[in-house]
Design an enzyme around this catalytic site. Sequence first.
Site, PDB file in Angstrom:
ATOM      1  N   ARG A  24       0.823  -1.214   0.000  1.00  0.00           N
ATOM      2  CA  ARG A  24       0.000   0.000   0.000  1.00  0.00           C
ATOM      3  C   ARG A  24       0.860   1.269   0.000  1.00  0.00           C
ATOM      4  NH1 ARG A  24      -3.610   2.782   4.227  1.00  0.00           N
ATOM      5  NH2 ARG A  24      -5.478   3.443   3.077  1.00  0.00           N
ATOM      6  N   ILE A  50      -7.579   7.093  -1.046  1.00  0.00           N
ATOM      7  CA  ILE A  50      -7.398   5.643  -1.113  1.00  0.00           C
ATOM      8  C   ILE A  50      -8.194   5.079   0.055  1.00  0.00           C
ATOM      9  CG2 ILE A  50      -5.202   5.821   0.171  1.00  0.00           C
ATOM     10  CD1 ILE A  50      -4.273   3.272  -1.225  1.00  0.00           C
ATOM     11  N   SER A  51      -9.046   4.099  -0.211  1.00  0.00           N
ATOM     12  CA  SER A  51      -9.934   3.565   0.830  1.00  0.00           C
ATOM     13  C   SER A  51      -9.142   2.900   1.947  1.00  0.00           C
ATOM     14  CB  SER A  51     -10.897   2.538   0.230  1.00  0.00           C
ATOM     15  OG  SER A  51     -11.817   3.157  -0.636  1.00  0.00           O
ATOM     16  N   ALA A  52      -9.748   2.839   3.131  1.00  0.00           N
ATOM     17  CA  ALA A  52      -9.159   2.109   4.252  1.00  0.00           C
ATOM     18  C   ALA A  52      -9.031   0.633   3.864  1.00  0.00           C
ATOM     19  CB  ALA A  52     -10.032   2.252   5.492  1.00  0.00           C
TER      20      ALA A  52
END
Length: 199
Positions: A24, A50-52
């Site tokens: 990530r 950016i999503s969790a």
Amino acid sequence: MLFEHLQYYGVSRKIIEAMNKVDRKLFVPSELQESAYLDIPLPIGYGQTISAPHMVGMMCEYLELKDGDRVLEIGTGSGYNAAVMSLLVGESGWIYTIERIPELVQEAQKRINLLGINNITIIVGDGKEGLEEYAPFDKITVTCYAKHIPKKLIEQLKDNGIMVIPVGNEYVQILKLIRKSGEKIIEEDLTHVRFVPMQ
């Protein structure tokens, strides 16, 4: 392993392993590197996020991704979600992902190339329109909220296909699971979420 805690969200071992294979840190801005492995959404510029990790894992789980799936993603963002999904659909599957912001497309493409992933196509375009030229899709995932489910996305979903999409407004959004069975559309409310709007 970085994302072991995702099992508490009902995320399977297969998905956790795929997420652990895609670093990530490569997908977040340099000034946020220290936060790359936290289970929170992070800004990536241009008003996008950016999503969790738990949300990435849960959405992959809801999609029931399998080898050979052809997947349409609306909202490429950093490219992280597409990279994870590319591992889950295998070499015989393909991810088509649309992003309206050209700069994000360029950055995502660089990351995908760096990782040597060759089953992703990134396109600059309007997510509401889908990608008719590549339809139909086994799965469709939408990483921005819509006020209504776009008709064109339902049309581009294969029979017995699955779509996961946040629906609502800036205050309340529900993640919905859509199953298409012939002319019948089955909707299921999954959970409350918070996404950026579909433009």
